[in-house]
Design a protein around this motif. Structure first.
Motif, short mmCIF file in Angstrom:
data_model
loop_
_atom_site.label_atom_id
_atom_site.label_comp_id
_atom_site.label_asym_id
_atom_site.label_seq_id
_atom_site.Cartn_x
_atom_site.Cartn_y
_atom_site.Cartn_z
N TRP A 1 7.71 17.75 -21.16
CA TRP A 1 6.42 17.63 -20.47
C TRP A 1 5.57 16.48 -20.98
O TRP A 1 4.87 15.82 -20.19
N ALA A 2 5.62 16.22 -22.28
CA ALA A 2 4.82 15.12 -22.83
C ALA A 2 5.28 13.79 -22.24
O ALA A 2 4.46 12.95 -21.85
N ALA A 3 6.59 13.62 -22.15
CA ALA A 3 7.13 12.38 -21.59
C ALA A 3 6.78 12.27 -20.11
O ALA A 3 6.46 11.19 -19.60
N LEU A 4 6.82 13.41 -19.40
CA LEU A 4 6.48 13.39 -17.97
C LEU A 4 5.00 13.06 -17.76
O LEU A 4 4.64 12.38 -16.80
N LEU A 5 4.15 13.56 -18.69
CA LEU A 5 2.72 13.22 -18.60
C LEU A 5 2.51 11.72 -18.80
O LEU A 5 1.70 11.10 -18.10
N ALA A 6 3.26 11.15 -19.74
CA ALA A 6 3.16 9.70 -19.98
C ALA A 6 3.62 8.94 -18.73
O ALA A 6 3.00 7.94 -18.32
N LEU A 7 4.67 9.46 -18.08
CA LEU A 7 5.17 8.83 -16.85
C LEU A 7 4.12 8.91 -15.74
O LEU A 7 3.90 7.95 -14.99
N SER A 8 3.46 10.07 -15.68
CA SER A 8 2.41 10.27 -14.68
C SER A 8 1.26 9.28 -14.91
O SER A 8 0.74 8.67 -13.96
N ALA A 9 0.88 9.11 -16.17
CA ALA A 9 -0.21 8.17 -16.51
C ALA A 9 0.18 6.75 -16.13
O ALA A 9 -0.61 6.00 -15.55
N LEU A 10 1.43 6.41 -16.40
CA LEU A 10 1.93 5.07 -16.08
C LEU A 10 1.91 4.83 -14.57
O LEU A 10 1.46 3.78 -14.09
N ALA A 11 2.37 5.84 -13.82
CA ALA A 11 2.45 5.69 -12.36
C ALA A 11 1.06 5.54 -11.74
O ALA A 11 0.82 4.65 -10.91
N GLN A 12 0.12 6.39 -12.17
CA GLN A 12 -1.23 6.33 -11.58
C GLN A 12 -1.94 5.03 -11.94
O GLN A 12 -2.60 4.43 -11.08
N SER A 13 -1.80 4.59 -13.20
CA SER A 13 -2.50 3.35 -13.55
C SER A 13 -1.84 2.16 -12.86
O SER A 13 -2.53 1.23 -12.43
N LEU B 1 0.83 -1.22 0.00
CA LEU B 1 0.00 0.00 0.00
C LEU B 1 0.86 1.26 0.00
O LEU B 1 0.46 2.29 -0.56
N TRP B 2 2.06 1.18 0.60
CA TRP B 2 2.97 2.33 0.52
C TRP B 2 3.42 2.54 -0.93
O TRP B 2 3.58 3.69 -1.37
N ALA B 3 3.60 1.45 -1.66
CA ALA B 3 3.96 1.57 -3.08
C ALA B 3 2.82 2.21 -3.86
O ALA B 3 3.03 3.09 -4.71
N VAL B 4 1.57 1.79 -3.54
CA VAL B 4 0.39 2.39 -4.18
C VAL B 4 0.36 3.88 -3.88
O VAL B 4 0.13 4.71 -4.77
N TYR B 5 0.63 4.23 -2.62
CA TYR B 5 0.61 5.64 -2.19
C TYR B 5 1.63 6.46 -2.99
O TYR B 5 1.30 7.52 -3.54
N LEU C 1 -3.87 -0.45 -10.48
CA LEU C 1 -3.82 -1.90 -10.77
C LEU C 1 -3.31 -2.65 -9.54
O LEU C 1 -3.86 -3.70 -9.16
N ALA C 2 -2.27 -2.11 -8.90
CA ALA C 2 -1.71 -2.77 -7.71
C ALA C 2 -2.74 -2.79 -6.59
O ALA C 2 -2.89 -3.81 -5.90
N PHE C 3 -3.47 -1.69 -6.43
CA PHE C 3 -4.49 -1.64 -5.37
C PHE C 3 -5.58 -2.68 -5.64
O PHE C 3 -6.01 -3.40 -4.72
N ALA C 4 -6.02 -2.78 -6.90
CA ALA C 4 -7.06 -3.77 -7.24
C ALA C 4 -6.54 -5.18 -6.95
O ALA C 4 -7.28 -6.02 -6.43
N ALA C 5 -5.27 -5.43 -7.26
CA ALA C 5 -4.70 -6.77 -7.00
C ALA C 5 -4.63 -7.07 -5.51
O ALA C 5 -4.82 -8.21 -5.09
N VAL C 6 -4.36 -6.04 -4.70
CA VAL C 6 -4.28 -6.23 -3.24
C VAL C 6 -5.68 -6.45 -2.66
O VAL C 6 -5.88 -7.31 -1.78
#
Lengths: 130, 161
Positions: free
Chosen positions: A101-113, A72-76, A117-122
């Motif tokens: 910025w475009a690459a950072l937005l992609a990174l942000s999308a990756l991190a949030q999804s 959950l800390w990783a999810v946080y 996904l990790a939360f749903a798995a837990v």
């Protein structure tokens, strides 16, 4: 209440305050503060930062068979790290300042999804009949 | 945890995963590939439907079914809640599929099912809380009558002594 749930609730409250404050900025007389992409930032502060963060923290506390807090800390870190990145990168990219910025937005999308996904798995195996 | 809550929570987690992946695509792809942005933009209503109703509302109703006070150890009008949850879940699926197909009557049907689902759940909660309130009032009244009888017996015993 486990420490990770307290962290989620406190950060969610911070996002609520920030999201409401951004709403005030956008509604100031004379058209408000003109920052590009302010509205999606406000909506995601409220829906991801406030509502989803609060739900994740409380669900971890409330659902049976709570295991270790580390996932959950990783999810946080991924959820709020990704959201923070979005708050900075989305207006900057919309302003057309160039840069990564475009690459950072992609990174942000990756991190949030990844966080969700990790939360749903837990949570999935913890939602079971008694 | 009741079975209805298990299924509702799991359905809400499926919506969370689908909505989050769609949101990630909406956020990440357009800046990197602007020509794709226009075709992706029509997916925004699906993203909103899945996360607002499918994830947040479904989870809230499922957890409410689990933790709201029970009346005499039972959840009255459980079938009404089950029908509400089924209507809500199919409404989300229908509305999301309709939005994916470009809107129209499928979205209207899906959102109407969502309204029916929420209303049925509202009926369940109303019945459940009013039954609980009635039983709780009766339990308190009986407890206070028992306490009064006990005090009376104690008082009577004291006089005899």
């Amino acid at each position: 209440m486990p420490p990770v749930s307290r962290a989620f609730v406190r950060t969610a409250l911070g996002c609520l305050a920030l999201g409401l404050a951004v709403g005030v900025l956008g509604a100031l007389p004379g058209g408000g503060v003109h920052l590009p992409a302010l509205e999606p930032v406000r909506v995601h502060l409220l829906v991801v930062g406030w509502l989803t963060g609060l739900v994740v923290g409380i669900a971890h506390w409330l659902f049976p068979a709570r295991g270790r807090d580390r996932p959950l800390w990783a999810v946080y870190a991924l959820l709020y790290g990704g959201l923070g990145l979005r708050i900075v990168a989305e207006p900057a990219r919309a302003a057309g300042t160039g840069g990564p910025w475009a690459a950072l937005l992609a990174l942000s999308a990756l991190a949030q999804s990844a966080a969700l996904l990790a939360f749903a798995a837990v949570l999935w195996p913890r939602a079971r009949g008694s | 945890m009741p079975r209805l809550t298990v299924w509702t929570v799991r359905a809400s987690l499926v919506c969370l995963v689908l909505g989050a992946l769609l949101g990630a695509a909406l956020l990440a792809v357009p800046p990197l590939d602007p020509p794709v942005a226009a075709s992706l933009a029509r997916l925004a209503p699906v993203h909103v439907e899945l996360l607002l109703v499918g994830w947040l509302v479904q989870l809230a109703l499922g957890v409410a079914y689990w933790i709201l006070p029970r009346a005499g150890g039972r959840r009255p009008a459980a079938r009404v809640a089950g029908s509400g949850a089924a209507a809500l879940a199919s409404g989300v699926g229908c509305a999301a599929a309709g939005a994916l197909a470009g809107g129209g009557w499928v979205v209207v049907a899906g959102r109407s099912l969502e309204v029916v689902g929420a209303a049925l759940f509202g009926v369940h909660v109303t019945v459940r809380l009013s039954t609980w309130k009635r039983l709780d009032a009766r339990r308190r009244r009986e407890a206070s009558e028992l306490a009064e009888v006990g005090r009376g017996q104690e008082g009577g015993g004291g006089t005899d002594a």
